[in-house]
Motif scaffolding. Structure first.
Motif, PDB file in Angstrom:
ATOM      1  N   GLU A 248       0.858  -1.188   0.000  1.00  0.00           N
ATOM      2  CA  GLU A 248       0.000   0.000   0.000  1.00  0.00           C
ATOM      3  C   GLU A 248       0.893   1.236   0.000  1.00  0.00           C
ATOM      4  O   GLU A 248       1.982   1.216   0.587  1.00  0.00           O
ATOM      5  CB  GLU A 248      -0.820   0.053   1.289  1.00  0.00           C
ATOM      6  N   ALA A 249       0.390   2.303  -0.584  1.00  0.00           N
ATOM      7  CA  ALA A 249       1.103   3.583  -0.475  1.00  0.00           C
ATOM      8  C   ALA A 249       1.248   3.900   1.014  1.00  0.00           C
ATOM      9  O   ALA A 249       0.278   3.815   1.770  1.00  0.00           O
ATOM     10  CB  ALA A 249       0.308   4.680  -1.169  1.00  0.00           C
ATOM     11  N   SER A 371       2.537   3.826  -5.860  1.00  0.00           N
ATOM     12  CA  SER A 371       1.292   3.261  -5.343  1.00  0.00           C
ATOM     13  C   SER A 371       1.176   1.823  -5.837  1.00  0.00           C
ATOM     14  O   SER A 371       1.360   1.552  -7.035  1.00  0.00           O
ATOM     15  CB  SER A 371       0.111   4.089  -5.859  1.00  0.00           C
ATOM     16  N   LYS A 373      -1.375   0.271  -6.280  1.00  0.00           N
ATOM     17  CA  LYS A 373      -2.515   0.134  -7.193  1.00  0.00           C
ATOM     18  C   LYS A 373      -2.060   0.429  -8.618  1.00  0.00           C
ATOM     19  O   LYS A 373      -2.422  -0.269  -9.551  1.00  0.00           O
ATOM     20  CB  LYS A 373      -3.621   1.114  -6.799  1.00  0.00           C
ATOM     21  N   ARG A 424      -1.333   6.433   5.792  1.00  0.00           N
ATOM     22  CA  ARG A 424      -2.150   5.991   4.663  1.00  0.00           C
ATOM     23  C   ARG A 424      -2.949   7.137   4.070  1.00  0.00           C
ATOM     24  O   ARG A 424      -3.381   8.036   4.801  1.00  0.00           O
ATOM     25  CB  ARG A 424      -3.179   4.950   5.153  1.00  0.00           C
ATOM     26  N   ALA A 447       3.882   8.479  -3.845  1.00  0.00           N
ATOM     27  CA  ALA A 447       2.980   7.323  -3.808  1.00  0.00           C
ATOM     28  C   ALA A 447       1.546   7.768  -3.493  1.00  0.00           C
ATOM     29  O   ALA A 447       0.586   7.289  -4.105  1.00  0.00           O
ATOM     30  CB  ALA A 447       3.465   6.325  -2.755  1.00  0.00           C
ATOM     31  N   GLN A 450      -0.055   9.342  -6.535  1.00  0.00           N
ATOM     32  CA  GLN A 450      -0.438   8.295  -7.497  1.00  0.00           C
ATOM     33  C   GLN A 450      -1.716   7.594  -7.037  1.00  0.00           C
ATOM     34  O   GLN A 450      -2.597   7.278  -7.833  1.00  0.00           O
ATOM     35  CB  GLN A 450       0.679   7.264  -7.644  1.00  0.00           C
ATOM     36  N   GLU A 451      -1.783   7.367  -5.731  1.00  0.00           N
ATOM     37  CA  GLU A 451      -2.941   6.666  -5.165  1.00  0.00           C
ATOM     38  C   GLU A 451      -4.219   7.514  -5.330  1.00  0.00           C
ATOM     39  O   GLU A 451      -5.262   6.998  -5.742  1.00  0.00           O
ATOM     40  CB  GLU A 451      -2.659   6.425  -3.676  1.00  0.00           C
TER      41      GLU A 451
END
Ligand SMILES: Cc1cc2nc3c(=O)[nH]c(=O)nc-3n(C[C@H](O)[C@H](O)[C@H](O)COP(=O)(O)OP(=O)(O)OC[C@H]3O[C@@H](n4cnc5c(N)ncnc54)[C@H](O)[C@@H]3O)c2cc1C
Ligand SMILES: NC(=O)c1ccc[n+]([C@@H]2O[C@H](COP(=O)([O-])OP(=O)(O)OC[C@H]3O[C@@H](n4cnc5c(N)ncnc54)[C@H](OP(=O)(O)O)[C@@H]3O)[C@@H](O)[C@H]2O)c1
Ligand SMILES: Cc1cc2nc3c(=O)[nH]c(=O)nc-3n(C[C@H](O)[C@H](O)[C@H](O)COP(=O)(O)O)c2cc1C
Length: 577
Positions: A248-249, A371, A373, A424, A447, A450-451
């Motif tokens: 996860e980021a 990220s 994702k 987070r 990150a 990006q997330e």
């Protein structure tokens, strides 16, 4: 009411957590009042509180919970910031597992509870039976200080230490396991439980971890700073394809380095030994060059080595300052193990003696700058290469230059993840995010952006970034400007410290933009900080208090309360090192 079926820990939402805390405190109070009368030993509740910055103490606490359960106890594993100081008196059996951060300080999630417990007027804890496990690193002056402080304070408040505190160095697994295997049966004592699962604590371990890192492939090693810069910061992309791992980021990737072969050769020469001499490591015979390259920290001198060197060399200057931590630290600044050997030739060591004075080679953590994702199969890192000249030699940081200089397409990069569960992107996509990340502190915020982009989150994003010079050190400039153009990055405030005579830092920009910053916070904004723990993060914290006091029209104490509430809500979180 049956409490033994409650889970050890679970990702509760706020409402559930509040309810559980209330229920739990009430239940504990009830049980301790009636202890002996209605509390049957096989339903004994044990509270396990962890203070942890990067997850190690948390992971031990989860193991302790599993082991306690296998002994028939009812464990509650809690982050310290989920508990109020006044609830402590109701915990009949209490385990404290905490690391130490900063310079002998509490990890962030332990600070508020610690403030409460150490305050004057804290109630007696005479009905509490406890033990402390302290995680730390002997290379720091204040080894395991947070655990020591907890242990002393609980005793001072009248709590009964049922088992001596154990202080763990970097290889904490074995002593932690030994502590758990002693203290938990002691607390469960007399319960007559027979279904003990000695390996219970091993259940939550991911497949790849400190002891079993994943051999990843380095795909990209790109210079981010200009070739003419006074520093070197690099962008890495590491493939985790085929590992089954995800991230996860906000998480960190740990890299297990090997030492530079040139440094190994120079140390062997300085010792007057030979590369192929054998030494015993963990009861096995290993060739000296191999041991020094892969198994031991050979750049940063261990305390044991420094003391022995001082004794054997008769170096008066060094012997005179051994007990003075500031003077010793000044003396050691810029000197590595090889410098100490070269500067003290009268101190002689056999290869076995030398190896016995070294600490095991440690992994280094890096905040992930992608990220999971957007990049499920690669992990991006943003790493400043540690290189400096002192005592007529080039010095190189072990891991940052392992990545920069030593890893090629064929070299496996041994890695494992450490999750940072509180650092987070907010679940609520509409909430504002304020990110303060000078230097390599930008990593997790790349990150995060990006997330947010991936989620098409509507919330506003504000980045405070800076470094030495705009011309050479404005890393990820194209990406940040593109995010500004697209509207993802609502605000970008830059502080290049060395572009003018007087230093300008990110906290100066925060103060300049204080009114707007406070508005974002008051709209439910999250405040994230990443980078240097010792100077930057402290100054940013001060600036945050000042902004809140000035623009919230609050007294100093009210500003402190405001910040503490942000911390409790996990809206002020830090990833600092
Ligand atoms: C949770 C976490 C996240 C992190 N994220 C990042 C990140 O995203 N990017 C990043 O770059 N780092 C990050 N770090 C720091 C990283 O883990 C390493 O500490 C860093 O890369 C240095 O490691 P090294 O092995 O290269 O140097 P080491 O071999 O450990 O040497 C470092 C030591 O060299 C000495 N030293 C350094 N510079 C000088 C100097 N100029 N003069 C004299 N002595 C000096 C100091 O004693 C210093 O402690 C993070 C750390 C943590 C704990
Ligand atoms: N604890 C540690 O050992 C530690 C902590 C952080 C970073 N590092 C290591 O140092 C290397 C470089 O780190 P980096 O690129 O992240 O950052 P950095 O080079 O230390 O600094 C980045 C920017 O922050 C500025 N800065 C210095 N003091 C500050 C303060 N009190 N408040 C706000 N800003 C301040 C610097 O300005 P000036 O330099 O011009 O003053 C520079 O502009 C990396 O290897 C990293 O791992 C080590
Ligand atoms: C920035 C930083 C500061 C630290 N300061 C100390 C310290 O003062 N004393 C100590 O014993 N350990 C110190 N440590 C070591 C940690 O306590 C140790 O790595 C611990 O295992 C981390 O556990 P955690 O992941 O649960 O936070 C420090 C580590 C870091 C990264």
């Amino acid at each position: 009411m049956k409490i033994s079926n409650l889970p050890i820990d679970a990702p509760y939402n706020e409402g559930q957590r509040a309810w559980l805390n209330g229920f739990f405190s009430g239940m504990q109070a009830h049980m301790s009042q009636s202890a002996g009368a209605t509390l049957s030993t096989d339903s004994r509740v044990i509270t396990i509180l962890f203070g942890s910055q990067t997850g190690s103490a948390e992971s031990v606490a989860i193991d302790a919970g599993a082991i306690a359960k296998s002994y028939g106890l009812t464990p509650f594993v809690k982050s310290m910031d989920e508990v109020e100081a006044n609830a402590l008196a109701s915990f009949e059996y209490l385990l404290i597992i905490t690391s130490t951060y900063g310079e002998g300080e509490m990890p962030d999630n332990a600070q508020l509870l610690w403030d409460g417990v150490s305050a004057e007027g804290m109630s007696s804890l005479a009905s509490v039976n406890y033990s402390v496990l302290a995680l730390g690193d002997t290379s720091y002056d204040l080894f395991c200080q947070a655990g020591i402080d907890w242990d002393n304070r609980l005793a001072e408040l009248g709590a009964n230490r049922v088992y001596e505190r154990v202080n763990c160095d970097v290889d904490y697994e074995e002593p932690a396991q030994a502590w758990m295997s002693s203290v938990i049966p002691l607390i469960a004592g007399g319960s007559g439980v027979s279904n003990v699962d000695a390996d219970a604590g091993a259940t939550n371990k991911p497949e790849f971890n400190r002891k079993n890192p994943f051999p990843a492939k380095l795909l990209v090693n790109r210079l981010l700073t200009d070739a003419s810069s006074s520093k070197e910061t690099r962008h890495y992309e590491i493939s985790i394809a085929g590992s089954g791992l995800s991230y996860e980021a906000g998480d960190a990737l740990c890299v297990v380095p090997t030492n530079c072969p040139d440094l190994v050769a120079d140390i062997i020469n300085a010792l007057n030994c030979t590369a192929d001499q054998e030494v015993t490591v963990n009861s096995e015979l290993v060739v000296l060059a191999e041991a020094l390259q892969n198994q031991f920290e050979i750049k940063t001198p261990s305390k044991e080595f420094i003391q022995e060197l001082a004794a054997r060399s008769g170096n008066q200057e060094l012997n005179g300052i051994l007990g003075d931590k500031d003077k010793l630290s000044d003396y050691l600044w810029g000197r590595d193990t090889l410098d100490l050997l070269l500067q003290n030739p009268t101190a002689e060591f056999t290869s076995a003696e030398f190896v016995n004075l070294l600490k095991p080679l440690q992994h280094r953590a890096y905040s992930i700058s992608s990220s999971g994702k957007q990049y499920p199969e690669t992990v991006h890192l943003t790493v400043a290469s540690v290189r400096y000249d002192s005592f007529d030699r080039n010095h190189k940081g072990v891991c940052s230059t392992f990545l920069a200089d030593l890893v090629d397409a064929e070299t496996p990069v041994r890695t494992f993840f450490t999750p940072n569960k509180v650092f987070r992107v907010p679940d609520d996509n509409s909430l504002p995010m304020i990110m303060v990340g000078p230097g390599t502190g930008i990593a997790p915020f790349r990150a995060f952006l990006q997330e947010r982009d991936f989620r098409k989150a509507s919330g506003k994003n504000w980045l405070f970034f800076g470094d030495r010079n705009a011309e050479t050190d404005y890393i990820y400039r194209d990406e940040l400007e593109a995010y500004q153009t697209s509207g993802l990055l609502t605000r970008l405030d830059l502080a290049f410290s060395r572009d003018q005579e007087a230093k300008i830092y990110v906290q100066d920009r925060m103060i300049e933009q204080g009114a707007e910053l406070f508005r974002w916070l008051d709209q439910g904004g999250y405040f994230f900080v990443c980078g240097d723990a010792y100077r930057m993060a402290k100054d940013v914290d001060q600036a945050l208090h000042a902004v809140i006091a000035t623009h919230g029209d609050l007294s100093d104490q009210q500003a402190i309360d405001y910040v503490n509430q942000l911390k409790k809500d996990k809206r002020y979180v830090r990833d600092v090192y």
